[in-house]
Scaffold this motif. Structure first.
Motif, PDB file in Angstrom:
ATOM      1  N   LEU A 128       1.539  15.286  -9.124  1.00  0.00           N
ATOM      2  CA  LEU A 128       2.688  15.172 -10.343  1.00  0.00           C
ATOM      3  C   LEU A 128       3.962  15.977  -9.615  1.00  0.00           C
ATOM      4  CD1 LEU A 128       0.693  16.594 -13.388  1.00  0.00           C
ATOM      5  CD2 LEU A 128       1.752  14.337 -13.111  1.00  0.00           C
ATOM      6  N   GLY A 129       4.020  17.169  -8.637  1.00  0.00           N
ATOM      7  CA  GLY A 129       5.077  17.458  -8.316  1.00  0.00           C
ATOM      8  C   GLY A 129       5.823  16.429  -7.331  1.00  0.00           C
ATOM      9  N   TRP A 130       5.040  15.463  -6.708  1.00  0.00           N
ATOM     10  CA  TRP A 130       5.668  14.504  -5.777  1.00  0.00           C
ATOM     11  C   TRP A 130       6.097  13.420  -6.604  1.00  0.00           C
ATOM     12  CZ3 TRP A 130       0.598  14.447  -2.482  1.00  0.00           C
ATOM     13  CH2 TRP A 130       0.609  15.685  -1.572  1.00  0.00           C
ATOM     14  N   ASP A 144       1.202  12.474 -22.152  1.00  0.00           N
ATOM     15  CA  ASP A 144       1.306  12.792 -20.677  1.00  0.00           C
ATOM     16  C   ASP A 144       2.568  12.516 -20.275  1.00  0.00           C
ATOM     17  OD1 ASP A 144      -1.413  13.773 -20.832  1.00  0.00           O
ATOM     18  OD2 ASP A 144      -2.023  11.857 -19.866  1.00  0.00           O
ATOM     19  N   GLY A 145       3.043  11.322 -20.518  1.00  0.00           N
ATOM     20  CA  GLY A 145       4.287  10.814 -19.899  1.00  0.00           C
ATOM     21  C   GLY A 145       5.479  11.554 -20.624  1.00  0.00           C
ATOM     22  N   SER A 146       5.430  11.811 -21.858  1.00  0.00           N
ATOM     23  CA  SER A 146       6.638  12.874 -22.327  1.00  0.00           C
ATOM     24  C   SER A 146       6.590  14.052 -21.889  1.00  0.00           C
ATOM     25  CB  SER A 146       6.163  12.898 -24.186  1.00  0.00           C
ATOM     26  OG  SER A 146       6.571  11.522 -24.563  1.00  0.00           O
ATOM     27  N   ALA A 147       5.591  14.703 -21.430  1.00  0.00           N
ATOM     28  CA  ALA A 147       5.372  16.219 -21.021  1.00  0.00           C
ATOM     29  C   ALA A 147       6.029  15.963 -19.636  1.00  0.00           C
ATOM     30  CB  ALA A 147       4.208  16.412 -20.980  1.00  0.00           C
ATOM     31  N   LEU A 148       5.888  14.791 -19.085  1.00  0.00           N
ATOM     32  CA  LEU A 148       6.559  14.702 -17.467  1.00  0.00           C
ATOM     33  C   LEU A 148       7.855  14.454 -17.481  1.00  0.00           C
ATOM     34  CD1 LEU A 148       6.108  14.290 -14.447  1.00  0.00           C
ATOM     35  CD2 LEU A 148       5.842  11.816 -14.518  1.00  0.00           C
ATOM     36  N   SER A 159       1.371   1.272 -11.075  1.00  0.00           N
ATOM     37  CA  SER A 159       0.140   1.385 -10.123  1.00  0.00           C
ATOM     38  C   SER A 159       0.897   2.405  -9.059  1.00  0.00           C
ATOM     39  CB  SER A 159      -0.232   0.431  -9.587  1.00  0.00           C
ATOM     40  OG  SER A 159       0.617  -0.770  -8.957  1.00  0.00           O
ATOM     41  N   MET A 160       2.062   2.436  -8.829  1.00  0.00           N
ATOM     42  CA  MET A 160       2.613   3.152  -7.507  1.00  0.00           C
ATOM     43  C   MET A 160       2.607   4.714  -7.921  1.00  0.00           C
ATOM     44  SD  MET A 160       5.758   1.076  -5.761  1.00  0.00           S
ATOM     45  CE  MET A 160       6.073   2.256  -4.479  1.00  0.00           C
ATOM     46  N   GLN A 161       2.423   4.888  -9.237  1.00  0.00           N
ATOM     47  CA  GLN A 161       2.314   6.398  -9.350  1.00  0.00           C
ATOM     48  C   GLN A 161       1.181   6.958  -8.420  1.00  0.00           C
ATOM     49  OE1 GLN A 161       0.564   7.407 -13.570  1.00  0.00           O
ATOM     50  NE2 GLN A 161       1.492   5.385 -13.786  1.00  0.00           N
ATOM     51  N   GLY A 162       0.031   6.156  -8.390  1.00  0.00           N
ATOM     52  CA  GLY A 162      -1.166   6.743  -7.516  1.00  0.00           C
ATOM     53  C   GLY A 162      -1.973   7.520  -8.484  1.00  0.00           C
ATOM     54  N   ARG A 163      -2.736   8.428  -7.691  1.00  0.00           N
ATOM     55  CA  ARG A 163      -3.752   9.401  -8.566  1.00  0.00           C
ATOM     56  C   ARG A 163      -4.046  10.450  -7.438  1.00  0.00           C
ATOM     57  NH1 ARG A 163      -7.646   6.430 -10.367  1.00  0.00           N
ATOM     58  NH2 ARG A 163      -9.158   7.970 -10.538  1.00  0.00           N
ATOM     59  N   TRP A 164      -4.323  11.550  -8.069  1.00  0.00           N
ATOM     60  CA  TRP A 164      -4.889  12.844  -7.133  1.00  0.00           C
ATOM     61  C   TRP A 164      -6.034  12.754  -6.931  1.00  0.00           C
ATOM     62  CZ3 TRP A 164      -8.193  16.564  -8.755  1.00  0.00           C
ATOM     63  CH2 TRP A 164      -8.564  16.680 -10.143  1.00  0.00           C
ATOM     64  N   SER A 165      -6.573  13.210  -5.743  1.00  0.00           N
ATOM     65  CA  SER A 165      -7.940  13.246  -5.027  1.00  0.00           C
ATOM     66  C   SER A 165      -8.157  14.024  -3.997  1.00  0.00           C
ATOM     67  CB  SER A 165      -8.883  11.855  -4.949  1.00  0.00           C
ATOM     68  OG  SER A 165      -7.587  11.066  -3.821  1.00  0.00           O
ATOM     69  N   GLY A 166      -9.322  14.375  -3.515  1.00  0.00           N
ATOM     70  CA  GLY A 166      -9.457  15.207  -2.249  1.00  0.00           C
ATOM     71  C   GLY A 166      -8.501  16.521  -2.347  1.00  0.00           C
ATOM     72  N   ASP A 167      -7.879  16.392  -1.031  1.00  0.00           N
ATOM     73  CA  ASP A 167      -7.285  17.708  -0.815  1.00  0.00           C
ATOM     74  C   ASP A 167      -5.897  17.922  -1.596  1.00  0.00           C
ATOM     75  OD1 ASP A 167      -8.890  18.491   1.095  1.00  0.00           O
ATOM     76  OD2 ASP A 167      -8.014  17.703   2.853  1.00  0.00           O
ATOM     77  N   THR A 168      -5.572  16.956  -2.432  1.00  0.00           N
ATOM     78  CA  THR A 168      -4.312  16.738  -3.513  1.00  0.00           C
ATOM     79  C   THR A 168      -4.723  17.015  -4.650  1.00  0.00           C
ATOM     80  OG1 THR A 168      -3.364  15.174  -1.938  1.00  0.00           O
ATOM     81  CG2 THR A 168      -2.509  15.468  -3.964  1.00  0.00           C
ATOM     82  N   SER A 169      -4.209  18.263  -5.387  1.00  0.00           N
ATOM     83  CA  SER A 169      -4.421  18.642  -6.671  1.00  0.00           C
ATOM     84  C   SER A 169      -3.411  17.829  -7.393  1.00  0.00           C
ATOM     85  CB  SER A 169      -4.007  20.068  -6.664  1.00  0.00           C
ATOM     86  OG  SER A 169      -2.604  20.396  -6.519  1.00  0.00           O
ATOM     87  N   ARG A 185       0.632  -1.217   0.173  1.00  0.00           N
ATOM     88  CA  ARG A 185      -0.075  -0.074   0.055  1.00  0.00           C
ATOM     89  C   ARG A 185       0.875   1.359   0.037  1.00  0.00           C
ATOM     90  NH1 ARG A 185      -3.692  -2.358  -2.238  1.00  0.00           N
ATOM     91  NH2 ARG A 185      -5.453  -0.547  -1.875  1.00  0.00           N
ATOM     92  N   LEU A 186       1.905   1.465  -0.817  1.00  0.00           N
ATOM     93  CA  LEU A 186       2.773   2.191  -0.812  1.00  0.00           C
ATOM     94  C   LEU A 186       2.678   3.111  -2.460  1.00  0.00           C
ATOM     95  CD1 LEU A 186       6.015   0.670   0.256  1.00  0.00           C
ATOM     96  CD2 LEU A 186       4.660   2.465   1.531  1.00  0.00           C
ATOM     97  N   LEU A 187       2.446   4.414  -2.216  1.00  0.00           N
ATOM     98  CA  LEU A 187       2.459   5.188  -3.466  1.00  0.00           C
ATOM     99  C   LEU A 187       3.564   6.365  -3.358  1.00  0.00           C
ATOM    100  CD1 LEU A 187      -1.301   5.607  -3.441  1.00  0.00           C
ATOM    101  CD2 LEU A 187      -0.079   4.088  -4.877  1.00  0.00           C
ATOM    102  N   LEU A 188       3.716   6.685  -4.687  1.00  0.00           N
ATOM    103  CA  LEU A 188       4.805   8.020  -4.863  1.00  0.00           C
ATOM    104  C   LEU A 188       4.189   9.101  -4.440  1.00  0.00           C
ATOM    105  CD1 LEU A 188       6.947   6.406  -7.611  1.00  0.00           C
ATOM    106  CD2 LEU A 188       7.622   6.463  -5.290  1.00  0.00           C
ATOM    107  N   THR A 189       3.014   9.208  -4.557  1.00  0.00           N
ATOM    108  CA  THR A 189       2.146  10.460  -4.611  1.00  0.00           C
ATOM    109  C   THR A 189       1.489  10.375  -3.146  1.00  0.00           C
ATOM    110  OG1 THR A 189       0.367   9.529  -6.069  1.00  0.00           O
ATOM    111  CG2 THR A 189       2.184  10.901  -7.107  1.00  0.00           C
TER     112      THR A 189
END
Length: 283
Positions: free
Chosen positions: A139-141, A178-182, A124-134, A82-86
């Motif tokens: 993407l910054g994390w 999206d990936g290339s932009a990152l 999958s470890m990239q996670g997703r944004w939701s709630g209080d996280t923009s 249950r570890l995410l980079l974000t």
């Protein structure tokens, strides 16, 4: 270096991932033996963690059957630990980064014995944004993590792979663009994209054109069909895909991250048959 695209097949050793898109399951020696007998060039391994078994053991097993280590997955970081980079929690993000660092070391060490240090995959470890996280915050994390991890991979002679996923699995990176932009926003140049044909079938307007546009950003390919069954069991047209990869002079792996449909043996046989028809013999 191989003059052609190389074939690979996946094996999962993660019980928590049962039902996922991996051709072989649970028995590493048997997967290695079957992959070698069918003529695959490499094996892509999804392990519970870097300490599941010694890296030299994996490397020697592969080497003994003439197989390369195509890549190692980090998905267990999410499905098992249950570890995410974000993750909004900085401590959890640190633990996620440390898990990937150890997987990078594992893949590099095992791969070097089998021929060349293998890349680690972040999906999958990239996670997703939701709630209080923009989205920008997440993407910054992710950017901070990739900069550190890309540098760590470079120090071990390998690259790091980031995989755009379909909208049902993440809302961060969905397309190759999206990936290339990152990648353009990173300070490291040691991160490449994993182009997965299943996810691309959902998200890309024209998968072949998306591959060409991504160009040298492509570092790995998941060779699978539209329904996540083995290549040839869905509706993907591989002719333009092969033409796009030829235009890019792509020389990496086409790895079968596919469901074991109708069973592992048949899925592997069908994959190598279609691979040879689409890309010709590897080597």
């Amino acid at each position: 270096m191989s003059k052609k695209i190389r074939s690979a097949v996946t094996v999962s050793l993660v019980p928590e991932a049962k039902g996922g898109p991996f051709v072989f399951w649970d028995d590493l020696p048997s997967a290695i033996e079957e992959a070698a007998q069918l003529g695959f060039d490499g094996l892509e391994v999804f392990a519970p963690g870097p300490d599941a078994f010694p890296a030299p053991t994996l490397g020697e097993l592969l080497k003994s059957r003439g197989l390369a280590l195509a890549a190692v997955g980090t998905g267990a970081g999410w499905v098992k630990h249950r570890l995410l980079l974000t993750d909004p929690d900085a401590g959890q993000r640190r633990r996620a980064i440390d898990f990937v660092r150890e997987m990078i070391e594992f893949g590099a060490a095992a791969g070097a014995i089998a021929g060349a240090p293998a890349p680690a995959i972040i999906g999958s470890m990239q996670g997703r944004w939701s709630g209080d996280t923009s989205k920008d915050g997440a993407l910054g994390w992710l950017r901070e993590a990739l900069d550190e991890l890309g540098g760590h991979a470079a120090s071990h002679g390998s690259i790091l792979l980031i995989e755009p996923l379909n909208r049902f699995e993440t809302n961060l990176l969905n397309t190759l663009a999206d990936g290339s932009a990152l990648l353009r926003s990173l300070s490291t140049e040691n991160v490449k994209l994993l182009a997965d044909l299943f996810h691309m079938n959902i998200e890309e307007i024209d998968p072949a054109s998306a591959l060409v546009a991504a160009g040298d950003d492509i570092g790995h390919l998941h060779f699978v069909d539209s329904n996540r069954r083995p290549a040839g069991c869905g509706h993907i047209d591989y002719v333009p895909i092969a033409a796009a990869l030829s235009k890019l002079n792509y020389r990496g792996f086409a790895s079968a991250e596919a469901l074991p449909w109708p069973n592992s043996k048949t899925a592997a046989e069908r994959t190598i048959e279609v691979f040879r028809r689409v890309f010709g013999s590897s080597g």
